[in-house]
Design a protein around this motif. Structure first.
Motif, PDB file in Angstrom:
ATOM      1  N   LEU A 112     -58.099   3.096 -54.684  1.00 33.10           N
ATOM      2  CA  LEU A 112     -56.638   3.253 -54.679  1.00 33.10           C
ATOM      3  C   LEU A 112     -56.056   3.337 -53.274  1.00 33.10           C
ATOM      4  O   LEU A 112     -54.991   2.761 -53.002  1.00 33.10           O
ATOM      5  N   ALA A 113     -56.716   4.031 -52.363  1.00 33.91           N
ATOM      6  CA  ALA A 113     -56.201   4.131 -50.993  1.00 33.91           C
ATOM      7  C   ALA A 113     -56.085   2.746 -50.363  1.00 33.91           C
ATOM      8  O   ALA A 113     -55.074   2.415 -49.735  1.00 33.91           O
ATOM      9  N   LYS A 114     -57.117   1.919 -50.542  1.00 37.40           N
ATOM     10  CA  LYS A 114     -57.104   0.576 -49.957  1.00 37.40           C
ATOM     11  C   LYS A 114     -56.034  -0.298 -50.611  1.00 37.40           C
ATOM     12  O   LYS A 114     -55.325  -1.046 -49.922  1.00 37.40           O
ATOM     13  N   LEU A 115     -55.899  -0.216 -51.924  1.00 37.56           N
ATOM     14  CA  LEU A 115     -54.895  -1.028 -52.618  1.00 37.56           C
ATOM     15  C   LEU A 115     -53.489  -0.731 -52.099  1.00 37.56           C
ATOM     16  O   LEU A 115     -52.710  -1.647 -51.800  1.00 37.56           O
ATOM     17  N   TYR A 116     -53.165   0.550 -51.991  1.00 39.66           N
ATOM     18  CA  TYR A 116     -51.826   0.915 -51.500  1.00 39.66           C
ATOM     19  C   TYR A 116     -51.665   0.600 -50.017  1.00 39.66           C
ATOM     20  O   TYR A 116     -50.592   0.144 -49.584  1.00 39.66           O
ATOM     21  N   ALA A 117     -52.706   0.825 -49.219  1.00 37.67           N
ATOM     22  CA  ALA A 117     -52.617   0.513 -47.787  1.00 37.67           C
ATOM     23  C   ALA A 117     -52.519  -0.991 -47.552  1.00 37.67           C
ATOM     24  O   ALA A 117     -51.841  -1.439 -46.613  1.00 37.67           O
ATOM     25  N   ASP A 118     -53.188  -1.781 -48.391  1.00 31.46           N
ATOM     26  CA  ASP A 118     -53.088  -3.242 -48.261  1.00 31.46           C
ATOM     27  C   ASP A 118     -51.654  -3.731 -48.468  1.00 31.46           C
ATOM     28  O   ASP A 118     -51.248  -4.740 -47.890  1.00 31.46           O
ATOM     29  N   ASP A 119     -50.894  -3.000 -49.293  1.00 28.13           N
ATOM     30  CA  ASP A 119     -49.470  -3.343 -49.452  1.00 28.13           C
ATOM     31  C   ASP A 119     -48.739  -3.243 -48.118  1.00 28.13           C
ATOM     32  O   ASP A 119     -47.845  -4.045 -47.820  1.00 28.13           O
ATOM     33  N   VAL A 120     -49.084  -2.234 -47.324  1.00 26.53           N
ATOM     34  CA  VAL A 120     -48.474  -2.076 -45.998  1.00 26.53           C
ATOM     35  C   VAL A 120     -48.868  -3.231 -45.105  1.00 26.53           C
ATOM     36  O   VAL A 120     -48.024  -3.812 -44.401  1.00 26.53           O
TER      37      VAL A 120
END
Length: 480
Positions: A190-198
């Motif tokens: 989840l951390a990577k998925l949301y950070a990838d949005d950035v």
């Protein structure tokens, strides 16, 4: 004008205070005349347990804080253009609690001013203006911050104030009901998925020929619904932002000064070092004082632009005396440790309530910053907004002050003074258990005089009907 009745106070407020200045429990607001510790008292001396006032961080009217301000006010209060010990002592004390890179302090009057100044620092350092912010964010009431705050911006209907093109929204990392949910993806992803949005948003900004100035977020999102970011999220976001030449701003206005329990500052829980930190609210325990802390490099960029920074009241001797006293109390009374101990107890007790009541979909929080996400159905996670409204109203009747927040206003939000105790938690949970049983059974505890008509927004009968609760007791025809 001394000794106004409650109705006289209400009448004068209607006449002279702007309608946009909202009250808690607008249909029957509480007139608070004094407070102490984690308790507030109305004009009839009824005692209320305060679960919402993160501003009075070390407890309402703490004697050490009151004495420090009073003593200094009797000697001198002036602006920061004169040398004075208090401003430098407070700056030193603050920076000692932060990573060594954060060593330069600017004082302001409020969190809004602090965040506005943080934006200026970022823009002068990067020579850019595009900012990345989280959906559901709230960073302050001045124009520059309403631009960044969908929490407020989305409610403005007249089309006058719209999000500027230089402001870019990215999904809030809410793993319970956000874009990527913990029931759809492995938690470790989840951390990577949301950070990838950035990262993807940064690429879009670059493709349009622009450059990122910075990223701003609360270290834990408060108004967005007590959101705790997945582990590693901020580390990944910071790397993307720094790789793009931007700076990172952590807003600790609501969540700082030990509220997280295991650290003084909530961003430390994510293992990051921001370029700029803003702080306010709890810093003065109700007195208006706030600050921005940054690096020497960013401070030098701001100084080199030629704009002198001056704030008439920011850093005045009285405010700084109070700020020093607040730090004293946090340390001497071990309030950070108390936040960890009592906060862990809250989570245990709230999860016990969750085992009993299907309306609780999620319990989340750290330290004395906790949210109960109310749902109509745990599988669909449909928000139970009307039920949350009812709970807040009933808690008020039980002399407990609570609030709700989040995009759907279904999250019961707890951020009390840091002197909150396990006994307070037990009392709160006893009342929550009772109220959740009322919702489940369709019964409402009321007297024949309809004392519960005083709630947050609509009349209680309309509210009860909306969530399927029998309203015959409102006419005194059913015993509760």
């Amino acid at each position: 004008m001394e000794g106004l009745t409650k109705n006289e106070t209400i009448d004068l407020r209607r006449m002279h205070i702007g309608k946009s200045c909202a009250l808690f429990f607008a249909h029957d607001p509480i007139k608070i005349v004094r407070a102490k510790g984690q308790y507030m008292y109305d004009e009839e001396d009824n005692e209320y347990l305060d679960c919402i006032n993160n501003v009075c961080h070390v407890g309402h009217c703490h004697p050490h804080v009151v004495e420090a301000g009073s003593k200094q006010m009797q000697i001198l209060n002036t602006n920061s253009r004169f040398l004075h010990d208090n401003i430098v002592k407070l700056a030193k004390r603050l920076t000692e609690t932060l990573p060594s890179e954060l060593s330069v302090v600017y004082f302001t009057n409020s969190g809004s001013e602090a965040n506005d100044l943080a934006l200026r620092l970022a823009k002068h350092h990067t020579k850019q203006s595009d900012m990345i912010v989280l959906e559901g964010a709230y960073h302050g009431h001045v124009i520059s911050l309403i631009d960044l705050s969908t929490y407020k911006l989305d409610d403005m209907k007249d089309g006058v104030h719209n999000k500027p093109k230089s402001v870019h929204m990215v999904a809030c990392p809410d793993i319970y009901r956000g874009k990527y949910r913990d029931d759809e993806h492995p938690k470790e992803d989840l951390a990577k998925l949301y950070a990838d949005d950035v990262k993807e948003l940064i690429d879009v900004i670059h493709n349009h020929g622009d450059t990122v100035s910075g990223f701003i977020a609360e270290s834990m999102q408060s108004c967005g619904g007590q959101i705790i970011y997945p582990d590693g999220y901020l580390q990944k976001v910071f790397k993307h932002v720094h790789d793009a030449g931007g700076v990172t701003i952590m807003d600790e206005v609501q969540v700082g000064f030990g509220r997280v329990g295991n650290h003084m500052w909530s961003f430390q829980d994510q293992g990051v070092i921001p370029d700029i930190v803003t702080m306010g609210k709890p810093m003065g325990n109700g007195h208006p004082i706030a600050a921005v802390v940054t690096t020497k490099e960013i401070s030098a960029s701001f100084a080199s632009c030629g704009a002198e920074y001056f704030n008439t009241y920011g850093g005045n001797p009285v405010s700084c005396a109070i700020g020093l006293a607040v730090l004293d109390v946090i340390e001497l009374e071990k309030l950070k440790e108390n936040a960890l101990k009592v906060g862990n107890y809250v989570l245990v007790k709230f999860r016990q309530l969750m085992d009993k009541h299907q309306i609780i979909g999620d319990v989340r929080g750290k330290g004395l910053f906790v949210g109960l996400d109310l749902v109509k159905d745990r599988k669909t996670r449909e928000p139970a907004s009307e039920e949350a409204k009812y709970v807040i109203a009933r808690l008020k009747e039980e002399h407990i002050l609570y609030s709700r927040d989040g995009p759907h206003r279904n999250v019961l939000k707890m951020k009390p003074p840091m002197c909150f105790t396990e006994q307070n938690v037990d009392h709160l949970c006893e009342k929550l258990d009772m109220i959740f049983k009322e919702i489940k059974s369709g019964q409402v505890k009321l007297d024949a005089n309809n004392s519960s008509s005083a709630i947050e927004e609509p009349p209680l009968k309309k509210l009860c009907t909306g969530i399927g609760i029998d309203t015959s007791v409102l006419n005194g025809t059913k015993q509760s």
